[in-house]
Enzyme design. Sequence first.
Site, PDB file in Angstrom:
ATOM      1  N   PHE A 198       4.994 -37.603 -54.417  1.00  0.00           N
ATOM      2  CA  PHE A 198       4.483 -37.970 -55.737  1.00  0.00           C
ATOM      3  C   PHE A 198       5.244 -37.189 -56.820  1.00  0.00           C
ATOM      4  O   PHE A 198       5.577 -36.016 -56.616  1.00  0.00           O
ATOM      5  CB  PHE A 198       2.978 -37.665 -55.791  1.00  0.00           C
ATOM      6  CG  PHE A 198       2.310 -38.250 -56.999  1.00  0.00           C
ATOM      7  CD1 PHE A 198       2.036 -39.609 -57.076  1.00  0.00           C
ATOM      8  CD2 PHE A 198       1.973 -37.444 -58.065  1.00  0.00           C
ATOM      9  CE1 PHE A 198       1.429 -40.154 -58.195  1.00  0.00           C
ATOM     10  CE2 PHE A 198       1.353 -37.981 -59.188  1.00  0.00           C
ATOM     11  CZ  PHE A 198       1.094 -39.339 -59.257  1.00  0.00           C
ATOM     12  N   ASP A 246      -0.151 -31.788 -49.409  1.00  0.00           N
ATOM     13  CA  ASP A 246      -0.872 -32.435 -50.501  1.00  0.00           C
ATOM     14  C   ASP A 246      -1.821 -33.454 -49.860  1.00  0.00           C
ATOM     15  O   ASP A 246      -1.375 -34.378 -49.168  1.00  0.00           O
ATOM     16  CB  ASP A 246       0.138 -33.127 -51.436  1.00  0.00           C
ATOM     17  CG  ASP A 246      -0.528 -33.781 -52.637  1.00  0.00           C
ATOM     18  OD1 ASP A 246      -1.652 -34.289 -52.488  1.00  0.00           O
ATOM     19  OD2 ASP A 246       0.088 -33.814 -53.716  1.00  0.00           O
ATOM     20  N   TYR A 259     -10.650 -36.877 -57.528  1.00  0.00           N
ATOM     21  CA  TYR A 259     -11.076 -38.077 -58.272  1.00  0.00           C
ATOM     22  C   TYR A 259     -10.762 -39.380 -57.552  1.00  0.00           C
ATOM     23  O   TYR A 259     -11.024 -40.455 -58.074  1.00  0.00           O
ATOM     24  CB  TYR A 259     -10.484 -38.088 -59.696  1.00  0.00           C
ATOM     25  CG  TYR A 259      -9.004 -37.805 -59.768  1.00  0.00           C
ATOM     26  CD1 TYR A 259      -8.071 -38.758 -59.371  1.00  0.00           C
ATOM     27  CD2 TYR A 259      -8.536 -36.580 -60.230  1.00  0.00           C
ATOM     28  CE1 TYR A 259      -6.722 -38.490 -59.428  1.00  0.00           C
ATOM     29  CE2 TYR A 259      -7.184 -36.302 -60.290  1.00  0.00           C
ATOM     30  CZ  TYR A 259      -6.275 -37.263 -59.889  1.00  0.00           C
ATOM     31  OH  TYR A 259      -4.936 -36.996 -59.940  1.00  0.00           O
ATOM     32  N   LYS A 260     -10.164 -39.291 -56.355  1.00  0.00           N
ATOM     33  CA  LYS A 260      -9.895 -40.525 -55.604  1.00  0.00           C
ATOM     34  C   LYS A 260     -11.086 -40.780 -54.658  1.00  0.00           C
ATOM     35  O   LYS A 260     -12.097 -41.305 -55.084  1.00  0.00           O
ATOM     36  CB  LYS A 260      -8.584 -40.398 -54.835  1.00  0.00           C
ATOM     37  CG  LYS A 260      -7.364 -40.122 -55.713  1.00  0.00           C
ATOM     38  CD  LYS A 260      -6.105 -40.164 -54.880  1.00  0.00           C
ATOM     39  CE  LYS A 260      -4.882 -39.574 -55.555  1.00  0.00           C
ATOM     40  NZ  LYS A 260      -4.548 -40.070 -56.868  1.00  0.00           N
ATOM     41  N   ARG A 309      -0.436 -51.915 -54.597  1.00  0.00           N
ATOM     42  CA  ARG A 309      -1.249 -51.116 -53.666  1.00  0.00           C
ATOM     43  C   ARG A 309      -2.679 -51.622 -53.652  1.00  0.00           C
ATOM     44  O   ARG A 309      -3.317 -51.772 -54.698  1.00  0.00           O
ATOM     45  CB  ARG A 309      -1.253 -49.646 -54.086  1.00  0.00           C
ATOM     46  CG  ARG A 309       0.088 -48.958 -53.983  1.00  0.00           C
ATOM     47  CD  ARG A 309      -0.057 -47.456 -54.165  1.00  0.00           C
ATOM     48  NE  ARG A 309      -0.866 -47.096 -55.325  1.00  0.00           N
ATOM     49  CZ  ARG A 309      -1.113 -45.858 -55.702  1.00  0.00           C
ATOM     50  NH1 ARG A 309      -0.659 -44.845 -55.004  1.00  0.00           N
ATOM     51  NH2 ARG A 309      -1.842 -45.618 -56.773  1.00  0.00           N
TER      52      ARG A 309
HETATM   53  C1  LIG Z   1       0.053 -37.051 -53.948  1.00  0.00           C
HETATM   54  C2  LIG Z   1      -0.422 -36.745 -55.344  1.00  0.00           C
HETATM   55  N1  LIG Z   1      -0.292 -35.499 -55.832  1.00  0.00           N
HETATM   56  C3  LIG Z   1      -0.736 -35.194 -57.066  1.00  0.00           C
HETATM   57  C4  LIG Z   1      -1.330 -36.153 -57.873  1.00  0.00           C
HETATM   58  C5  LIG Z   1      -1.817 -35.887 -59.249  1.00  0.00           C
HETATM   59  O1  LIG Z   1      -1.873 -34.652 -59.778  1.00  0.00           O
HETATM   60  P1  LIG Z   1      -2.901 -34.408 -60.973  1.00  0.00           P
HETATM   61  O2  LIG Z   1      -4.276 -34.556 -60.423  1.00  0.00           O
HETATM   62  O3  LIG Z   1      -2.582 -33.061 -61.464  1.00  0.00           O
HETATM   63  O4  LIG Z   1      -2.625 -35.455 -62.008  1.00  0.00           O
HETATM   64  C6  LIG Z   1      -1.488 -37.462 -57.390  1.00  0.00           C
HETATM   65  C7  LIG Z   1      -2.110 -38.524 -58.208  1.00  0.00           C
HETATM   66  O5  LIG Z   1      -2.216 -38.498 -59.402  1.00  0.00           O
HETATM   67  C8  LIG Z   1      -1.016 -37.748 -56.104  1.00  0.00           C
HETATM   68  O6  LIG Z   1      -1.145 -38.976 -55.620  1.00  0.00           O
HETATM   69  N1  LIG Z   2      -4.568 -39.453 -61.880  1.00  0.00           N
HETATM   70  C1  LIG Z   2      -4.162 -40.613 -62.437  1.00  0.00           C
HETATM   71  C2  LIG Z   2      -4.299 -40.832 -63.798  1.00  0.00           C
HETATM   72  C3  LIG Z   2      -3.880 -42.035 -64.382  1.00  0.00           C
HETATM   73  C4  LIG Z   2      -3.345 -43.021 -63.563  1.00  0.00           C
HETATM   74  C5  LIG Z   2      -3.201 -42.828 -62.229  1.00  0.00           C
HETATM   75  C6  LIG Z   2      -3.586 -41.616 -61.643  1.00  0.00           C
HETATM   76  C7  LIG Z   2      -3.398 -41.359 -60.205  1.00  0.00           C
HETATM   77  O1  LIG Z   2      -4.146 -40.659 -59.624  1.00  0.00           O
HETATM   78  C8  LIG Z   2      -2.261 -41.982 -59.567  1.00  0.00           C
HETATM   79  C9  LIG Z   2      -2.226 -41.725 -58.104  1.00  0.00           C
HETATM   80  N2  LIG Z   2      -2.087 -40.320 -57.766  1.00  0.00           N
HETATM   81  C10 LIG Z   2      -1.123 -42.472 -57.389  1.00  0.00           C
HETATM   82  O2  LIG Z   2      -1.056 -42.348 -56.191  1.00  0.00           O
HETATM   83  O3  LIG Z   2      -0.353 -43.192 -57.981  1.00  0.00           O
END
Ligand SMILES: Cc1ncc(COP(=O)(O)O)c(C=O)c1O
Ligand SMILES: Nc1ccccc1C(=O)C[C@H](N)C(=O)O
Length: 440
Positions: free
Chosen positions: A144, A229, A254-255, A403
């Site tokens: 990511f 991660d 938040y997922k 997705r």
């Molecule tokens: C694998 C992964 N790492 C990190 C993040 C996000 O980091 P953060 O919660 O700081 O936006 C996401 C999605 O947003 C993710 O899918």
């Molecule tokens: N935190 C977000 C805020 C805004 C839009 C998307 C996200 C996601 O979480 C994306 C996700 N991590 C992804 O796998 O694409």
Amino acid sequence: MTTATPASAATATAEGAGRATGPSAEELDGTDPLARFRDRFLPADGVVAYLDGNSLGRPLRQTGADFADVVAGEWGTRLIRSWDERWLDLPLGLGDRIAASTLGAAPGQTVVADSTTVLLYKMMRAAVAARPGRTRILMDDDNFPTDRFIAEGIARECGLELQWIPVDKAAGITIDLIDEALTAASGEAFGDRVALVVLSHVSYRSGHLADVAAITARVHDAGALVLWDLCHSAGSAPIELDAWNVDIAVGCTYKYLNGGPGSPAFAYVASALQNELDQPIQGWMGASDIFAMAEGYVPAKGMRRFISGTPPILGMLPMQGMLELIEEAGMPAIRQKSIALTEYTIRIVDDLLTPFGVQVASPRDSGERGSHVTIRHPRFKAVTAELWKRGIIPDFRNPDGLRLGLSPLSTSFGEVLVAVEAIRDILADTESAAEAGPGR
Ligand SMILES: Cc1ncc(COP(=O)(O)O)c(C=O)c1O
Ligand SMILES: Nc1ccccc1C(=O)C[C@H](N)C(=O)O
């Protein structure tokens, strides 16, 4: 790749939504042992199918009332006293709860704090400092963006090299790839240039599920640390951090933990390693005696040292409700439903979308797959925009991936069917790509 004419697509439609090869969505929903949990989530007006819980999980019906209670009670009435009564211990207490219900980790190794990005920074910095003399961070090149960007920054800041592991799109992160990368980073001994390896348990793009235990063992053979991660696996795939000997893990809430937008992330550090790691954002809340107002920073013993400033207590509320559901359902049943959902998705994608040249980018073997299915087609950016207009919410990832995120406790098989049928209809209706819509 063959692109079907609408006529051959119609043939696929006539065969029905996978009924020829397996149970229908209706039958699967009817026999789903976790179906009762769907009603615990807040209905969303105008949403026909929500398939983006792998980006933002749905709120529970009870969340509004939970917030009202905290505003009136812990915050409104107990006021500052709540820090002593509950809040100061919440980052560690909630960490332990997440650890027990979803991470396979004993107490005292998990903390809830900051964003995923900030925790990744703190943990990567701490890890590379704990392996002095080793000059490389290894990371897969399909990780990511935030993981990659943080590693780039740390490499620059600390004068280290960032070595990319080229991911095999078909097989994900394999032990062979790790072996090759560690071998390439060898001086006197296997992988001895490597301080830290950073990987995702489930790939945000393809949904590949990595073999954490085997890869971790190989990284340890090289004397390096590993950081996993868990953003896309926590709450949807089985995790055994202690048994797998993981050093460090970070994940968002938040997922599949339904913590709400911007809810704080969690970090796990194996107990044997905790006091060896010095994190770079040394704030007062991670100090050994918070209220000593000491002159200099002395880190707390154990997981508290990974806290920096005042933790976001309100952001920790919704996930507590979701953890109740997870504890009630149990991770084995959650994983079973996740597999059933992804299998069903792949089956009807094969039936209904293959005639249009759609390809499944996720592994076909359930043991190698997380809880989303990514499908590819050159027109998916425009198709996603049209789906959103119809209240069908998956997401799009550049350059051509759609997705379908399947949250075991909130997604029905019926939603998957509606979405895949709509994708088929849109592909049949649209001749050419319109460059519009939500794309990231
Ligand atoms: C694998 C992964 N790492 C990190 C993040 C996000 O980091 P953060 O919660 O700081 O936006 C996401 C999605 O947003 C993710 O899918
Ligand atoms: N935190 C977000 C805020 C805004 C839009 C998307 C996200 C996601 O979480 C994306 C996700 N991590 C992804 O796998 O694409």
